[in-house]
Design an enzyme around this catalytic site. Sequence first.
Site, PDB file in Angstrom:
ATOM      1  N   GLU A   1       9.178   1.183  11.402  1.00  0.00           N
ATOM      2  CA  GLU A   1      10.240   2.195  11.324  1.00  0.00           C
ATOM      3  C   GLU A   1       9.522   3.533  11.398  1.00  0.00           C
ATOM      4  O   GLU A   1       8.854   3.950  10.456  1.00  0.00           O
ATOM      5  CB  GLU A   1      11.032   2.029  10.031  1.00  0.00           C
TER       6      GLU A   1
ATOM      7  N   CYS B   1      13.118  10.491   8.041  1.00  0.00           N
ATOM      8  CA  CYS B   1      12.830   9.994   9.391  1.00  0.00           C
ATOM      9  C   CYS B   1      14.010  10.166  10.334  1.00  0.00           C
ATOM     10  O   CYS B   1      13.830  10.353  11.541  1.00  0.00           O
ATOM     11  CB  CYS B   1      12.403   8.535   9.329  1.00  0.00           C
TER      12      CYS B   1
ATOM     13  N   GLU C   1       8.714  15.948  16.324  1.00  0.00           N
ATOM     14  CA  GLU C   1       9.168  15.746  14.949  1.00  0.00           C
ATOM     15  C   GLU C   1       8.429  16.702  14.019  1.00  0.00           C
ATOM     16  O   GLU C   1       7.206  16.721  13.973  1.00  0.00           O
ATOM     17  CB  GLU C   1       8.932  14.300  14.506  1.00  0.00           C
TER      18      GLU C   1
ATOM     19  N   LYS D   1       0.857  -1.199   0.000  1.00  0.00           N
ATOM     20  CA  LYS D   1       0.000   0.000   0.000  1.00  0.00           C
ATOM     21  C   LYS D   1       0.885   1.239   0.000  1.00  0.00           C
ATOM     22  O   LYS D   1       1.507   1.573   1.000  1.00  0.00           O
ATOM     23  CB  LYS D   1      -0.925   0.041   1.212  1.00  0.00           C
TER      24      LYS D   1
END
Length: 512
Positions: free
Chosen positions: A268, A302, A405, A192
């Site tokens: 992750e 990330c 973040e 996906k």
Amino acid sequence: MTKIEINAPNGTKLSLPDGLFIGGEWKTPRGGEQSRIPVVYPATGEKICDVAVGSSADVDDAVQAAEAALAKDWGLKSTPAKRGELMSKWADLIEKNAKELSILEAIDNGKPRWMAEQIDLADSVACLRFYAGLADKVEGKTMELDVTTKFAHTRVEPIGVCGAIIPWNYPVQMACWKLGPALAAGNCLILKPAEQTPLSALRLAELAQEAGYPAGALQVINGLGSEVGAAIASHKRIRKVAFTGSTVTGRKIMAMAASSNLKKVTLELGGKSPVLVFDDVDVEFAVPWVAMAILFNMGQDCCAGSRLYIQRGVHDAFVAKLTEAFKAVKIGDPFDDTTSHGAQVSEEQYRKILAYIAHGKDEGATLVCGGADSSSIQGVPKSGYWVEPTIFTHARKGMRIVDEEIFGPVLAVIPFDTEEEAIAMANDSEYGLGAGVFSENGARCLRVSSAIQAGTVFINNYALLSNAVPFGGYKQSGHGRELGVDAVKEWTEVKAVHWNIGEKLEWPLRAA
């Protein structure tokens, strides 16, 4: 089969299969032709095309097709050598079509096209070739329990039907990080893509079909995370799900996986990675690395080095040089090969980053450079999603730009005095994905890299990953590992076989 016709901003005309790739065929979603979402070009905010999207019913169809493949000609019915051969062919086709794929990445993501081709696509090809070579080197073990009567061995087997949910920052690369080890091990994978970046996965599937993968081995279902992603995470016959994305979404996926069938999960997730610069550093050497740590891919990474801790003795000189480096970045057209900083991926992400810049100002940090948006950056479309590379000094723990973040080109700078203080501040976070250490003192580099709580520590460099080296996070940056031999372990089951050669059993059992 109908086609999606795309007129790329650089004048290239592209044609993609329109539909969901299920069971080796391109299919109309169960919801019908009206099940579509728009694809927006981040540089201008304009719609490029739209794509078909699936639902939980389409995930059911993909699971059934995957189970059929495992029963017929994939998984334990295939050989490691054959899986490696197919992956090598697929990698060659991706390399051959890298320019086309890079155009799709620039359209979807807003990143410079040259960067997508020379970095993302090149690494994706190398990743698949790494796992193609590893496919026939996944080994079990033999244990001699008794020389004359019994031994045991282990078999390393594919998990079976698996799902992968990938993010929008590196669409092809993140797909290959999961497809490489999963398919090399013999699993069937339902992929996906992120709804913001759905195009390149369609071409990947088309090339996989051309390489000769059997129907059901790889399937692609574009769609919303709340529908297709949730269906994959909660499906009772999908045995493993791998996800790369936000920590918030990772928690939801883990909960759905646990409540459905306790499927295996690798995550992750987010990061707020610290970079530590000590006063013995070569400033001219370190500044480009520190700039790339936060600005690569427009900060949408990330493990971006978004918290910069600088020892006080070199703080002012380092910030001055770093500011020069930020201002030297060329912001502009993703299809201009001199551009190094493209647009943010979406309006939602653009507004999120700008809100964090406003928080930084409101909470008392000093804006040293950057902070501009599309309305005031020269030479970019005002309707696009552009954010100027930004540095804040006088940042501190408790500010949102330090603790949360951002996933954009925003750097928070904090001074420190001692090594112990720097380590403590670096570890004072719920994240633990990446970190950087810059020092000319080898003993210090070893001490600090050992003390930092992160899955990857870069010493005197940043972001130079390798397909041979595992990558993953500590704490709320996830669990499990991608890349390297360790990644294959995440996609396999170990079966123990105890073999009796001839020892007789006296029954009923009695004391000796």
